[in-house]
Design an enzyme around this catalytic site. Structure first.
Site, PDB file in Angstrom:
ATOM      1  N   SER A  99      60.826  75.079 -40.221  1.00  0.00           N
ATOM      2  CA  SER A  99      61.347  74.321 -41.320  1.00  0.00           C
ATOM      3  C   SER A  99      60.334  74.198 -42.608  1.00  0.00           C
ATOM      4  O   SER A  99      60.744  74.094 -43.827  1.00  0.00           O
ATOM      5  CB  SER A  99      61.426  72.692 -40.829  1.00  0.00           C
ATOM      6  OG  SER A  99      60.295  72.443 -40.212  1.00  0.00           O
ATOM      7  N   ASP A 110      55.702  69.032 -37.512  1.00  0.00           N
ATOM      8  CA  ASP A 110      54.789  70.299 -37.425  1.00  0.00           C
ATOM      9  C   ASP A 110      54.770  71.367 -38.080  1.00  0.00           C
ATOM     10  O   ASP A 110      56.010  71.406 -38.924  1.00  0.00           O
ATOM     11  CB  ASP A 110      54.637  70.583 -35.887  1.00  0.00           C
ATOM     12  CG  ASP A 110      56.104  71.226 -35.410  1.00  0.00           C
ATOM     13  OD1 ASP A 110      57.022  71.123 -36.307  1.00  0.00           O
ATOM     14  OD2 ASP A 110      56.316  71.626 -34.209  1.00  0.00           O
ATOM     15  N   ASP A 112      55.177  75.509 -38.044  1.00  0.00           N
ATOM     16  CA  ASP A 112      55.065  76.450 -37.196  1.00  0.00           C
ATOM     17  C   ASP A 112      54.550  77.820 -37.969  1.00  0.00           C
ATOM     18  O   ASP A 112      54.794  78.079 -39.030  1.00  0.00           O
ATOM     19  CB  ASP A 112      56.549  77.256 -37.018  1.00  0.00           C
ATOM     20  CG  ASP A 112      57.368  76.108 -36.345  1.00  0.00           C
ATOM     21  OD1 ASP A 112      56.922  75.734 -35.087  1.00  0.00           O
ATOM     22  OD2 ASP A 112      58.467  75.550 -36.809  1.00  0.00           O
ATOM     23  N   ASP A 164      51.932  74.707 -34.439  1.00  0.00           N
ATOM     24  CA  ASP A 164      52.348  75.526 -33.397  1.00  0.00           C
ATOM     25  C   ASP A 164      51.752  76.714 -33.820  1.00  0.00           C
ATOM     26  O   ASP A 164      52.588  77.480 -34.623  1.00  0.00           O
ATOM     27  CB  ASP A 164      53.819  75.628 -33.096  1.00  0.00           C
ATOM     28  CG  ASP A 164      54.331  74.416 -32.358  1.00  0.00           C
ATOM     29  OD1 ASP A 164      53.616  73.652 -31.932  1.00  0.00           O
ATOM     30  OD2 ASP A 164      55.647  74.229 -32.190  1.00  0.00           O
ATOM     31  N   LYS A 225      70.479  68.587 -40.604  1.00  0.00           N
ATOM     32  CA  LYS A 225      69.401  68.403 -39.441  1.00  0.00           C
ATOM     33  C   LYS A 225      69.289  66.781 -39.239  1.00  0.00           C
ATOM     34  O   LYS A 225      69.326  66.396 -38.026  1.00  0.00           O
ATOM     35  CB  LYS A 225      68.128  68.899 -39.967  1.00  0.00           C
ATOM     36  CG  LYS A 225      67.883  70.401 -39.859  1.00  0.00           C
ATOM     37  CD  LYS A 225      66.491  71.031 -40.008  1.00  0.00           C
ATOM     38  CE  LYS A 225      65.550  70.514 -39.319  1.00  0.00           C
ATOM     39  NZ  LYS A 225      64.176  71.117 -39.567  1.00  0.00           N
ATOM     40  N   TYR A 234      70.074  67.570 -31.474  1.00  0.00           N
ATOM     41  CA  TYR A 234      68.999  68.231 -32.138  1.00  0.00           C
ATOM     42  C   TYR A 234      68.197  68.576 -31.029  1.00  0.00           C
ATOM     43  O   TYR A 234      67.267  67.556 -30.757  1.00  0.00           O
ATOM     44  CB  TYR A 234      68.517  67.640 -33.478  1.00  0.00           C
ATOM     45  CG  TYR A 234      67.675  68.586 -34.048  1.00  0.00           C
ATOM     46  CD1 TYR A 234      67.852  69.226 -35.174  1.00  0.00           C
ATOM     47  CD2 TYR A 234      66.375  68.544 -33.642  1.00  0.00           C
ATOM     48  CE1 TYR A 234      66.986  70.090 -36.150  1.00  0.00           C
ATOM     49  CE2 TYR A 234      65.369  69.405 -34.223  1.00  0.00           C
ATOM     50  CZ  TYR A 234      65.837  70.097 -35.523  1.00  0.00           C
ATOM     51  OH  TYR A 234      64.842  70.997 -36.198  1.00  0.00           O
TER      52      TYR A 234
END
Length: 704
Positions: A99, A110, A112, A164, A225, A234
């Site tokens: 995202s 978070d 990625d 992450d 989303k 989701y």
């Protein structure tokens, strides 16, 4: 906020996005522009955009992590005896995906991230040396390495920002600062773990390249989303869709309506996927093979690809199905939600409703009479985080096992939200599954669904957790709707159902579901209570049961002493929510038909639904056991491979011929939404054979 041009149509041929021609190239009307402004205001008022301070903090954190990995690689280079020049040139780069890379992240989300390092710094170095470096930093908290995951990851918080972090070692001695991660050369001489780690960034970049308007795509995806989270669909791990899945679905709609603005795209999103005929795959570009030899999604060659229910194919090589977790249960739930969303958008377009109505939260605890409650407990919060992550990753298998062992007659609706009972002394959270008998099934007097063995099998698989610690326990119990614990409701009390309209249906005969109870009696035998299973709400108010709810009390000594947990037993009194009807509206009011690529033929979507697809699905009841085993083969491990192969060989020849005729009919009558062949090998976008003769299909289906 973007600027829009009313009724814009291309004056000359525009670039074609996707594997088919668009459904419509119409631009927005004044009403569409007004609704788009209202939608963007609603999203902003709902707090979906982060403020400038948080955005700056994220950038700062990413810069700090980038410096940390660069220093880490240089230190390893020096320790391993490389030259001073090599030490000076040693480098690692941080990329983002998900995202954040797509530009649709919200406050608190978070990030990625992917660290790309040189060939001599491997994954073991990442999970040992870099892990120890991060563990010693004050800025880092909640550090959790997951080296054995499908995509190995290190989870952490850096100055409060959730990260992450993945690692990929590519076949270069020096990683250039301007590395093009989309280039296929980064895949040379790497293993499949590295390919999966790299693919997140490669897919995100491809998505942004393959949509007509990145700005419109981002607004639409942010909206979808938000809707998916509000409606409880989701969650990739639970068997629904995650961020990349929703991004691919939205991107395909953007390709089909290249000049549409976000309000139009949201409406078309629900209109398209309400009528989409799964398992026809969603694809943004043709699937390409390569001399590198990595496996790609191909149902002709891979028998497991044929079991996928909702294929959504990633656009970067090697192309994979990003939604292999979807089951028949979760697909059914999502189809219902697509239909509801479609009807809400129709009302919005008619000015009968506003955008807030589309995002009304799903009342999960009002829609079923019976639930399975899965309680997860651990000694402390850190243990609970690890234990919960493991159990949650296995919940999808419980759904599959229940439907497998009841021949699909007992349907499960796993709900991705987790709930915590703060009154418990131990660390605790709970998940719930709605249960209902398959709609329209014939009920026999005294019929039972005994799922004791199923639940025991699930508990056994969960208790195989490699990092199990004392205090980690799981309990599975049956609760009726009126017994739902108060801690699941935001205000701490149960909502009244008096104002909810009900649809009266014919009440069928009752049957039972049995869940084992390990809270034994004094003689060591398990207790069990029975209730009737009704498919629908009775017309009169329901009487209170004369028995006390057979619930699991986490604090009771007899349960805590039970070791790894237990299951609460009863027979379930079941009701179903009213059926949702498919909308009769075509995909687009102005452009109903979709052009079959290269043929000039037109096919209305409703005509397709009543012809080709029915040929495929009408054969399914004749092979219930075959399909049931095949559906779960990919999910409960390779132990079923031999059984699946045996059942495929035993499949009736007439059934195979009927399937082949149906598949051939779908592929050749029209390519409804997707019909571009892949590399000329005869596989159409819907994953079915198009150029092969009908008699070739059974051999394709049966071959090992």
């Amino acid at each position: 906020m973007g600027s829009f041009e009313v009724g814009r149509r291309p004056l000359q041929a525009q670039r074609q996005y996707g594997v088919t021609k668009p459904i419509s190239t119409a631009g927005p009307t004044e009403a569409d522009i007004r609704r788009t402004v209202e939608l963007e205001k609603f999203l902003a008022d709902s707090g979906l955009y982060e403020n400038k301070e948080e955005a700056a903090k994220r950038e700062e954190v990413l810069g700090q992590i980038d410096q940390i990995v660069k220093i880490w690689v240089r230190q390893l280079t020096r320790q391993r005896g490389y030259t001073d020049q090599m030490v000076e040139d040693a480098n690692a780069i941080i990329f983002t995906f998900g995202s954040y890379r797509l530009g649709v992240h919200g406050p608190g989300a978070d990030i990625d991230t992917l660290c790309v390092g040189p060939s001599y710094v491997n994954r073991e170095d990442f999970f040992t040396i870099l892990h120890d470096t991060l563990a010693g930093m004050e800025e880092v908290t909640e550090l959790q390495p997951v080296p054995d995951a499908h995509v190995p990851v290190m989870k952490l918080k850096f100055n409060g920002i959730s990260i992450d972090l993945l690692y990929a070692s590519i076949s270069l001695l020096v990683v250039p600062e301007d590395l093009d991660i989309s280039s296929r050369s980064v895949l040379y001489n790497v293993d499949e773990f590295t390919v999966r780690s790299l693919n997140g960034c490669r897919v995100a970049d491809q998505i942004l390249r393959l949509v007509p308007s990145v700005e419109h795509f981002r607004t639409t995806l942010r909206c979808v989303k938000f809707w998916a989270k509000r409606r409880g669909v989701y969650s990739n791990v639970t068997g629904f869709l995650g961020g990349v899945n929703w991004a691919l679905l939205v991107a395909r709609v953007c390709q089909l309506y290249p000049n549409a603005v976000p309000s139009m795209l949201v409406s078309r999103f629900f209109r398209v996927y309400t009528q989409w005929r799964w398992p026809n795959p969603v694809m943004l570009c043709p699937i390409e093979e390569d001399e590198l030899g990595f496996p790609v999604w191909d149902p002709r060659k891979n028998h497991r690809d044929r079991t996928h229910h909702m294929p959504i194919i990633t656009p970067a090589y090697p192309c994979m199905n990003s939604s292999y977790n979807v089951s028949t249960s979760t697909l059914r739930v999502m189809n219902d939600q697509f239909d509801i969303g479609n009807r809400m958008c129709e009302e919005i377009e008619l000015n009968k409703s506003c955008w807030s109505a589309l995002f009304e939260p799903y009342l999960f605890f009002d829609n079923y009479k019976n639930y399975l409650q899965v309680d997860i407990v651990a000694a402390d919060a850190d243990d609970l985080r690890l234990w919960k992550g493991w159990v949650e990753s296995r919940l999808r298998q419980l759904t599959l096992k229940i439907e497998r062992d009841t021949n699909g007659m007992l349907q499960c609706h796993p709900y991705p939200n987790e709930y915590m009972d703060t009154s418990k002394q131990c660390s605790h959270c709970a998940f719930f599954m709605g249960l209902q008998r398959k709609q329209g099934m014939r009920v026999h007097e005294g019929q039972q669904f005994d799922i004791r063995v199923t639940v025991d099998e699930f508990r056994h698989s969960v208790n195989m957790y490699m990092f199990w610690k004392p205090g980690m326990q799981i309990f599975v119990s049956h609760v009726r709707r009126r017994q739902i614990p108060c801690f699941v409701f935001p205000e701490g009390y149960k909502r009244s159902r008096s104002s909810k309209p009900t649809i009266q249906l014919k009440v069928e005969k009752s049957s039972d579901v049995v869940v084992d109870c390990e809270r034994g009696s004094s003689d060591g035998r398990s207790k069990r209570k029975r209730f009737a299973i009704d498919d629908v709400e009775p017309k009169k108010p329901e009487k209170q049961a004369s028995v006390s709810p057979n619930r699991l009390l986490l604090g009771s000594p007899e349960v805590v002493n039970g070791g790894s947990g237990g299951t609460q037993g009863s027979c379930l009194d079941m009701k179903t929510s009213p059926d949702t009807q498919n909308s009769d509206m075509d995909l687009d009011k102005n452009s109903v038909d979709i052009v079959q690529h290269g043929s000039g033929n037109y096919l209305n979507m409703e005509e397709f639904a009543s012809t080709g697809v029915s040929k495929y699905f009408k054969a399914q009841p004749q092979q219930k056991q075959f399909e049931r085993r095949k559906d779960v083969a990919n999910d409960i491990g390779s132990s079923l491979d031999e059984e699946v192969a045996f059942l495929e060989k035993q499949a009736d020849g007439n059934w195979s011929q009927e399937i082949s005729t149906g598949l051939h009919g779908i592929a050749t009558e029209a390519g409804l939404l997707e019909s571009e062949c892949l590399n000329g090998h005869g596989v159409s976008q819907n994953g079915l054979l198009e150029e092969l003769e009908p008699n070739s299909v059974p051999r394709m289906l049966m071959e090992e």
